[in-house]
Write a protein that holds these residues in place. Structure first.
Motif: not given
Lengths: 255, 264
Positions: A87-96, B126-127
């Protein structure tokens, strides 16, 4: 013990081919540990088992064990988990944060996170983003055949008086194949002596759980990018037992 | 042997799958007798009973809610069943999640189902569901391989609707191991076994036997707690099945009383 600048995948791959010492005898280690626990706690009944965690071996003043440090650590653990499922994201903080809220549910640390002000949240966001870059660069590509798994928990009861709890950030390999298992600890603070004790604890708990010691324990610091890899042998496990007995003894003295 | 506790070392687990006893077969009279007892509970609600309720003595506590942790077993096991069809477990998990999302998008996922819940989640969640399922699937594979004998992932849990009693029984099962005289059911659990864990395994074994068309009980059920490094095994004899049925009946009665007190 060695420090290197290549990826974690590289040092684990390299270590598999270099292992020299025979696998330690876990039954002997277990007996030694139970003798030590008996010497400290004796036969007296306890209402609740004494709980020991990897954090019991970290220095109390380590920055990683302030609420801020723990939040950063929790978010980096989620970043690792997301990274390993591609999973990759431009905003690692929001995803985490989204991943952390979903997997943690309600907890004291989540409440703390909700209570921090905007400035502190912005500081945490940049901190997590910077550590995420180091993390993704240093972990490397783990082959699917290594069976990577994250957030592996262990709860072992020993003699009904001690409970060993552990949370391993990353585990690769298999207990049923020749190469064995490697346990990897992710830390957001620099590598230090207290982390060595935590690594020995991870090795000891995994050995007691499966009756087969891991081949390696390793650590990755997202603060510096440094990595350690230790081969698990009798000496390492015996030192792990001594560390554990020391923690139990100090708890007994405090009571 | 009726009940034993072992470590999860390969040696101990491989010893648990050597089973010489013949399988116990539930007779039609016993099936009718169970149905009669369940029918004697004058419920107006649909009752559900499973091993978890047996372990909690009918007090289920918090209502079930989907989360990455509760979703991992369903997704992880579904991915393991596709073992030979995909290149890796991770690809299989992605496929399973995609299928759930596809069903939800088509409107086939009922409210409260896993697909319905997944469809409402953001991509990081989901991830993390995928990561949880990956850990579950890998741990399951590691554990099952330690038995040192061929196994198959169960196609579904065992369900048994008691005729005319508005009661559904659900027995969880993760893998099946075929033996010379029958089968062994394997259940994977998280955490450490509770003091009532054996009663839970007994209930799963009982439901699995009733769900079998011929009433043929598994020779043994092995519950494995990888987190705790412990395996518990319960043999599938007549006395165990009877005790399991009694426990399930008690759960149904407790549920009926709870419904009655809420209604009053």
């Amino acid at each position: 013990m060695e420090t290197t600048l290549v990826t974690m995948a590289d040092i684990l791959r390299d270590g598999r081919t270099r292992r020299t010492s025979p696998l330690p005898d876990v039954s002997g280690i277990r007996a030694h540990l139970l003798d030590g626990i008996y010497a400290v706690i004796g036969g007296r009944p306890v209402d609740q088992p004494v709980v020991v965690r990897a954090s019991s071996f970290r220095q109390a003043d380590t920055a990683a064990y302030t609420p801020y440090g723990r939040m950063r650590g929790a978010l980096l653990t989620q970043t690792l988990r997301l990274f390993l499922v591609n999973f990759s994201s431009r905003d690692p903080f929001a995803s985490a944060v989204a991943a952390w809220r979903a997997s943690e549910g309600a907890s004291e640390l989540v409440d703390y996170f909700d209570a921090i002000d905007d400035d502190e949240r912005a500081r945490l966001a940049t901190d997590v983003a910077a550590h995420s870059v180091t993390l993704t660069q240093r972990v490397g590509q783990l082959p699917a055949t290594w069976r990577p798994r994250t957030a592996v928990r262990t709860r072992l009861r020993l003699g009904g008086v001690v409970e060993l709890r552990d949370h391993v950030d990353l585990m690769v390999g298999s207990v049923t194949t020749g190469s064995g298992v490697a346990v990897v600890d992710l830390t957001t603070s620099p590598l230090d002596e207290s982390l060595e004790r935590a690594l020995r604890y991870h090795a000891l708990v995994e050995s007691l759980r499966t009756s087969r010691p891991p081949t390696f324990v390793a650590a990755l610091s997202t603060a510096s990018g440094d990595m350690w890899r230790c081969e698990v042998d009798d000496e390492l496990l015996l030192r792990g037992v001594a560390d554990l007995i020391a923690v139990l003894s100090s708890r007994e003295e405090q009571q | 042997m009726t009940y034993v506790q072992r470590s999860i070392s390969s040696l101990d687990l491989s010893n648990l799958v050597t089973c010489e006893d013949d399988s116990f077969v539930i007779s039609d009279e016993q099936r009718v007798s169970l149905a009669t007892r369940f029918r004697s509970i004058p419920t107006t609600h649909r009752l559900r009973a499973d091993a978890w309720m047996v372990e909690r003595r009918g007090n289920t506590g918090r209502q079930f809610a989907w989360s990455p942790v509760t979703a991992r077993r369903t997704i992880g096991n579904a991915a393991l069943r596709r073992g030979g069809e995909v290149s890796s477990l991770l690809s299989a998990i992605h496929d399973v999640v995609d299928e759930h999302l596809f069903r939800a998008a088509k409107g086939y996922a009922r409210h409260g189902t896993l697909g319905h819940w997944l469809a409402q989640q953001t991509s990081p969640v989901l991830a993390i569901v995928t990561a949880e399922a990956m850990t579950w699937g890998t741990t399951a594979l590691e554990t099952l391989e330690s038995f040192g004998t061929p196994f198959s992932i169960a196609h579904s849990d065992a369900y048994y609707d008691v005729a005319g009693a508005r009661t559904s029984l659900r027995g969880r099962r993760d893998a099946l191991i075929a033996t010379k005289n029958g089968r062994i059911v394997v259940r994977l659990r998280t955490g450490i076994p509770s003091p009532t864990a054996v009663a839970g395994l007994r209930a799963d074994l009982t439901i699995d036997a009733f769900a079998n068309v011929e009433g043929c009980a598994a020779q043994r059920i092995v519950g494995v707690w990888p987190d705790a490094g412990i395996a518990l095994a319960v043999d599938g004899g007549e006395s165990v099945i009877r005790a399991g049925a009694r426990d399930l009946l008690r759960v149904a009665i407790t549920q009926f009383r709870q419904h009655s007190s809420v209604a009053a």
